[in-house]
Design an enzyme around this catalytic site. Structure first.
Site, PDB file in Angstrom:
ATOM      1  N   TYR A  81       8.300 -19.884  -4.665  1.00 55.55           N
ATOM      2  CA  TYR A  81       8.382 -18.416  -4.664  1.00 55.55           C
ATOM      3  C   TYR A  81       8.694 -17.903  -3.251  1.00 55.55           C
ATOM      4  CZ  TYR A  81       6.341 -13.643  -4.713  1.00 55.55           C
ATOM      5  OH  TYR A  81       6.115 -12.297  -4.559  1.00 55.55           O
TER       6      TYR A  81
ATOM      7  N   LYS B 182      12.139 -16.012  -1.661  1.00 58.16           N
ATOM      8  CA  LYS B 182      12.058 -14.748  -0.913  1.00 58.16           C
ATOM      9  C   LYS B 182      12.812 -14.880   0.416  1.00 58.16           C
ATOM     10  CE  LYS B 182       9.501 -12.053  -3.538  1.00 58.16           C
ATOM     11  NZ  LYS B 182      10.136 -10.907  -4.209  1.00 58.16           N
TER      12      LYS B 182
ATOM     13  N   THR C 221      -9.006 -17.022   3.399  1.00 60.44           N
ATOM     14  CA  THR C 221      -8.978 -15.582   3.724  1.00 60.44           C
ATOM     15  C   THR C 221      -7.657 -14.934   3.291  1.00 60.44           C
ATOM     16  OG1 THR C 221      -8.117 -16.144   5.921  1.00 60.44           O
ATOM     17  CG2 THR C 221     -10.504 -15.761   5.734  1.00 60.44           C
TER      18      THR C 221
ATOM     19  N   GLU D 279      -2.371 -12.294 -12.777  1.00 61.79           N
ATOM     20  CA  GLU D 279      -3.141 -11.366 -11.938  1.00 61.79           C
ATOM     21  C   GLU D 279      -3.496 -12.000 -10.599  1.00 61.79           C
ATOM     22  OE1 GLU D 279      -4.106 -12.741 -14.695  1.00 61.79           O
ATOM     23  OE2 GLU D 279      -6.071 -13.666 -14.432  1.00 61.79           O
TER      24      GLU D 279
ATOM     25  N   ASP E 136      14.068  -2.497 -16.312  1.00 56.52           N
ATOM     26  CA  ASP E 136      13.127  -3.627 -16.388  1.00 56.52           C
ATOM     27  C   ASP E 136      13.348  -4.340 -17.725  1.00 56.52           C
ATOM     28  OD1 ASP E 136      10.554  -5.220 -16.557  1.00 56.52           O
ATOM     29  OD2 ASP E 136      10.104  -4.054 -14.767  1.00 56.52           O
TER      30      ASP E 136
ATOM     31  N   GLY F  49       3.685 -13.647  -9.646  1.00 60.17           N
ATOM     32  CA  GLY F  49       2.300 -13.573 -10.088  1.00 60.17           C
ATOM     33  C   GLY F  49       1.403 -13.988  -8.946  1.00 60.17           C
TER      34      GLY F  49
HETATM   35  P1  NAD Z   1       5.393  -7.015 -11.278  1.00 58.38           P
HETATM   36  O1  NAD Z   1       5.456  -8.358 -11.911  1.00 58.38           O
HETATM   37  O2  NAD Z   1       4.354  -6.062 -11.760  1.00 58.38           O
HETATM   38  O3  NAD Z   1       6.811  -6.303 -11.344  1.00 58.38           O
HETATM   39  C1  NAD Z   1       8.029  -6.997 -11.345  1.00 58.38           C
HETATM   40  C2  NAD Z   1       8.832  -6.481 -12.519  1.00 58.38           C
HETATM   41  O4  NAD Z   1      10.102  -7.134 -12.514  1.00 58.38           O
HETATM   42  C3  NAD Z   1       8.192  -6.792 -13.875  1.00 58.38           C
HETATM   43  O5  NAD Z   1       7.932  -5.610 -14.596  1.00 58.38           O
HETATM   44  C4  NAD Z   1       9.212  -7.661 -14.577  1.00 58.38           C
HETATM   45  O6  NAD Z   1       9.305  -7.447 -15.967  1.00 58.38           O
HETATM   46  C5  NAD Z   1      10.495  -7.262 -13.859  1.00 58.38           C
HETATM   47  N1  NAD Z   1      11.517  -8.291 -14.029  1.00 58.38           N
HETATM   48  C6  NAD Z   1      11.382  -9.643 -13.865  1.00 58.38           C
HETATM   49  N2  NAD Z   1      12.515 -10.260 -14.178  1.00 58.38           N
HETATM   50  C7  NAD Z   1      13.401  -9.308 -14.542  1.00 58.38           C
HETATM   51  C8  NAD Z   1      14.733  -9.337 -15.006  1.00 58.38           C
HETATM   52  N3  NAD Z   1      15.377 -10.495 -15.161  1.00 58.38           N
HETATM   53  N4  NAD Z   1      15.341  -8.182 -15.303  1.00 58.38           N
HETATM   54  C9  NAD Z   1      14.687  -7.000 -15.178  1.00 58.38           C
HETATM   55  N5  NAD Z   1      13.411  -6.906 -14.746  1.00 58.38           N
HETATM   56  C10 NAD Z   1      12.778  -8.044 -14.445  1.00 58.38           C
HETATM   57  O7  NAD Z   1       5.225  -7.287  -9.707  1.00 58.38           O
HETATM   58  P2  NAD Z   1       4.895  -6.265  -8.536  1.00 58.38           P
HETATM   59  O8  NAD Z   1       3.544  -6.598  -8.029  1.00 58.38           O
HETATM   60  O9  NAD Z   1       5.199  -4.876  -8.954  1.00 58.38           O
HETATM   61  O10 NAD Z   1       5.944  -6.757  -7.443  1.00 58.38           O
HETATM   62  C11 NAD Z   1       7.169  -6.079  -7.196  1.00 58.38           C
HETATM   63  C12 NAD Z   1       7.957  -6.846  -6.145  1.00 58.38           C
HETATM   64  O11 NAD Z   1       7.191  -6.979  -4.944  1.00 58.38           O
HETATM   65  C13 NAD Z   1       8.347  -8.272  -6.539  1.00 58.38           C
HETATM   66  O12 NAD Z   1       9.600  -8.570  -6.004  1.00 58.38           O
HETATM   67  C14 NAD Z   1       7.298  -9.122  -5.873  1.00 58.38           C
HETATM   68  O13 NAD Z   1       7.730 -10.435  -5.639  1.00 58.38           O
HETATM   69  C15 NAD Z   1       7.098  -8.352  -4.583  1.00 58.38           C
HETATM   70  N6  NAD Z   1       5.783  -8.620  -3.979  1.00 58.38           N
HETATM   71  C16 NAD Z   1       4.650  -8.151  -4.577  1.00 58.38           C
HETATM   72  C17 NAD Z   1       3.415  -8.431  -4.013  1.00 58.38           C
HETATM   73  C18 NAD Z   1       2.142  -7.951  -4.625  1.00 58.38           C
HETATM   74  O14 NAD Z   1       1.090  -8.229  -4.065  1.00 58.38           O
HETATM   75  N7  NAD Z   1       2.170  -7.221  -5.735  1.00 58.38           N
HETATM   76  C19 NAD Z   1       3.339  -9.188  -2.839  1.00 58.38           C
HETATM   77  C20 NAD Z   1       4.516  -9.654  -2.277  1.00 58.38           C
HETATM   78  C21 NAD Z   1       5.744  -9.343  -2.837  1.00 58.38           C
HETATM   79  N1  GDD Z   2      -5.554 -14.844  -8.725  1.00 61.68           N
HETATM   80  C1  GDD Z   2      -6.772 -15.332  -8.482  1.00 61.68           C
HETATM   81  N2  GDD Z   2      -7.702 -15.372  -9.509  1.00 61.68           N
HETATM   82  N3  GDD Z   2      -7.065 -15.802  -7.245  1.00 61.68           N
HETATM   83  C2  GDD Z   2      -8.310 -16.269  -7.035  1.00 61.68           C
HETATM   84  C3  GDD Z   2      -9.296 -16.304  -8.037  1.00 61.68           C
HETATM   85  C4  GDD Z   2      -8.966 -15.834  -9.336  1.00 61.68           C
HETATM   86  O1  GDD Z   2      -9.762 -15.832 -10.272  1.00 61.68           O
HETATM   87  N4  GDD Z   2     -10.416 -16.851  -7.510  1.00 61.68           N
HETATM   88  C5  GDD Z   2     -10.148 -17.121  -6.237  1.00 61.68           C
HETATM   89  N5  GDD Z   2      -8.871 -16.790  -5.938  1.00 61.68           N
HETATM   90  C6  GDD Z   2      -8.219 -17.030  -4.645  1.00 61.68           C
HETATM   91  C7  GDD Z   2      -6.926 -17.846  -4.766  1.00 61.68           C
HETATM   92  O2  GDD Z   2      -7.225 -19.202  -4.942  1.00 61.68           O
HETATM   93  C8  GDD Z   2      -6.289 -17.555  -3.407  1.00 61.68           C
HETATM   94  O3  GDD Z   2      -6.771 -18.443  -2.440  1.00 61.68           O
HETATM   95  C9  GDD Z   2      -6.770 -16.118  -3.107  1.00 61.68           C
HETATM   96  O4  GDD Z   2      -7.831 -15.827  -4.038  1.00 61.68           O
HETATM   97  C10 GDD Z   2      -5.701 -15.066  -3.265  1.00 61.68           C
HETATM   98  O5  GDD Z   2      -5.085 -15.278  -4.516  1.00 61.68           O
HETATM   99  P1  GDD Z   2      -3.977 -14.288  -5.118  1.00 61.68           P
HETATM  100  O6  GDD Z   2      -4.365 -12.884  -4.848  1.00 61.68           O
HETATM  101  O7  GDD Z   2      -3.773 -14.668  -6.545  1.00 61.68           O
HETATM  102  O8  GDD Z   2      -2.638 -14.712  -4.379  1.00 61.68           O
HETATM  103  P2  GDD Z   2      -2.181 -14.950  -2.857  1.00 61.68           P
HETATM  104  O9  GDD Z   2      -2.804 -13.984  -1.906  1.00 61.68           O
HETATM  105  O10 GDD Z   2      -2.371 -16.375  -2.522  1.00 61.68           O
HETATM  106  O11 GDD Z   2      -0.641 -14.615  -2.988  1.00 61.68           O
HETATM  107  C11 GDD Z   2      -0.299 -13.312  -3.463  1.00 61.68           C
HETATM  108  O12 GDD Z   2       0.115 -12.500  -2.434  1.00 61.68           O
HETATM  109  C12 GDD Z   2       1.413 -12.717  -1.968  1.00 61.68           C
HETATM  110  C13 GDD Z   2       1.700 -11.789  -0.835  1.00 61.68           C
HETATM  111  O13 GDD Z   2       0.700 -11.807   0.101  1.00 61.68           O
HETATM  112  C14 GDD Z   2       0.664 -13.427  -4.627  1.00 61.68           C
HETATM  113  O14 GDD Z   2       0.616 -12.258  -5.406  1.00 61.68           O
HETATM  114  C15 GDD Z   2       2.063 -13.602  -4.190  1.00 61.68           C
HETATM  115  O15 GDD Z   2       2.934 -13.448  -5.324  1.00 61.68           O
HETATM  116  C16 GDD Z   2       2.371 -12.555  -3.146  1.00 61.68           C
HETATM  117  O16 GDD Z   2       3.698 -12.676  -2.720  1.00 61.68           O
END
Ligand code: NAD
Ligand code: GDD
Length: 316
Positions: free
Chosen positions: A148, A152, A218, A190, A32, A75
């Site tokens: 994003y 993907k 939702t 977050e 990482d 994010g």
């Molecule tokens: P995260 O941001 O906590 O972890 C991703 C890690 O990748 C980070 O620690 C970051 O430093 C590292 N990284 C980024 N660029 C890099 C680089 N150039 N070289 C080395 N490391 C690098 O995110 P996460 O929630 O753990 O997500 C992990 C994977 O799952 C990601 O591909 C994300 O897109 C995917 N994903 C996550 C969610 C979710 O809800 N958490 C949803 C859909 C997809």
């Molecule tokens: N983050 C965040 N913070 N979201 C909020 C807040 C707040 O304070 N208040 C309301 N929301 C609403 C957002 O506007 C959105 O409609 C919903 O909550 C969900 O937001 P997130 O959890 O931030 O993201 P997402 O569900 O739209 O997308 C996430 O999930 C994907 C996979 O299902 C992201 O993490 C993506 O990166 C991920 O791939």
């Protein structure tokens, strides 16, 4: 002993995955840009390195049997839906994917897992908050609502091309909003579960918490332990995917905020404000997951939120 590489091991899902793989008895190398800020890292070897650099990718895959590629620039809504980070998100994540996959194939890695996202599904199927469609076969015609999501989708195709042309075994999951302890809970990246817990935990008794949008949008959220379980089951199956890894317990964002408030035990009200909202509705469709892996998540959202709330309260 099987040697495993976890890319993105300093992150949320990567950190939990390393721990689980260690429990299963594997030798694990993590890579990482940074250490895991919550100390969630039990790998045998941890390399700080930038996977946008092909030389680093070449170095970390040496001697590895299986790779989990989770490194990405990602994010929550406040990061991916504002448009301000589009170029970085696409460039950084695509380079990680190209380099890790290319190096893995050349090194003779047998199997590679790729973490895609529900964000690749077309926006036109997610306009009705009460009836979103996210079955795997609804991905095309493609129309993700964020760059994003487009990255993907491109990378899913990249991984599948390598499987077809070079024979490296590929497994692809489309994660639906994964949450739990040791996930990003502040700073702008977050997601809603951590944001709701943080806001409720920080609020004064009788105060209010701000929720982006009208709160009628939702989502569904999957607890981290169930995500990891599904990833390992997918990796050990003969199904390549892409397959949804998510929960089918859909909830409106205002009801979700109310859940966090109830867990906090405080009297708080909700103030809906303008903010980045993303699609109107999203829910996992687990038919294919169940059919292929004979498994689906069972933990309630509230149980996962209780554990997450406690962890975030302690961080504060
Ligand atoms: P995260 O941001 O906590 O972890 C991703 C890690 O990748 C980070 O620690 C970051 O430093 C590292 N990284 C980024 N660029 C890099 C680089 N150039 N070289 C080395 N490391 C690098 O995110 P996460 O929630 O753990 O997500 C992990 C994977 O799952 C990601 O591909 C994300 O897109 C995917 N994903 C996550 C969610 C979710 O809800 N958490 C949803 C859909 C997809
Ligand atoms: N983050 C965040 N913070 N979201 C909020 C807040 C707040 O304070 N208040 C309301 N929301 C609403 C957002 O506007 C959105 O409609 C919903 O909550 C969900 O937001 P997130 O959890 O931030 O993201 P997402 O569900 O739209 O997308 C996430 O999930 C994907 C996979 O299902 C992201 O993490 C993506 O990166 C991920 O791939």
């Amino acid at each position: 002993m099987k040697k495993i590489l976890v890319c993105g091991a300093g992150g949320f899902i990567g950190g939990h995955l390393v721990n689980r793989l260690k429990k299963e008895g594997f030798w694990v190398r993590g890579v990482d840009l940074k250490e895991n800020e919550y100390g969630n890292n039990n790998s045998d070897e941890f390399i700080i390195g930038d996977l946008r650099d092909p030389e680093i990718a070449k170095k970390v895959v040496k001697g590895i049997d299986e790779v989990y590629q989770l490194a990405a620039d990602m994010g929550g809504a406040g990061y991916i839906f504002t448009g301000e980070h589009d170029a970085d998100v696409m460039n950084n994540s695509a380079l990680c994917n190209l380099n890790v996959l290319g190096a893995s194939q050349k090194e003779g890695v047998k199997k590679i897992f790729y973490s895609s996202s529900a964000c690749m599904y077309p926006e036109y199927n997610q306009m009705d908050p009460n009836n979103p469609k996210c079955s795997e076969d609804s991905a095309y015609p493609a129309a993700p609502d964020s760059e994003y999501g487009w990255e993907k989708l491109f990378s899913e195709r990249l991984y599948l091309s390598y499987q077809r042309n070079y024979g490296i075994e590929v497994r692809i999951a489309r994660f639906h909003n994964i949450f739990g302890p040791q996930g990003t809970w502040n700073g702008g990246k977050e997601k809603a579960p951590a944001a709701m817990c943080r806001k409720a935990a920080e609020a004064m008794e009788g105060g209010q918490i701000e929720v982006w949008g009208d709160g009628k949008q939702t989502r569904s959220f999957l607890y981290i332990d169930e995500c990891i379980e599904a990833v390992l089951r997918l990796m050990n199956s003969d199904f390549s995917g892409p397959v949804n890894i998510g929960s089918e317990e859909m909830i409106s964002i205002n009801d979700f905020a109310k859940m966090a408030i109830e867990i906090s035990g405080k009297e708080l009200s909700i103030k809906n404000i303008e903010g980045p909202t993303g699609v109107r509705g999203r829910n996992s469709d687990n038919k294919l997951l169940f059919e292929k892996l004979n498994w689906q998540p069972s933990q309630s959202l509230k149980d996962g939120m209780r554990t997450t709330y406690k962890w975030i309260e302690n961080q504060i």
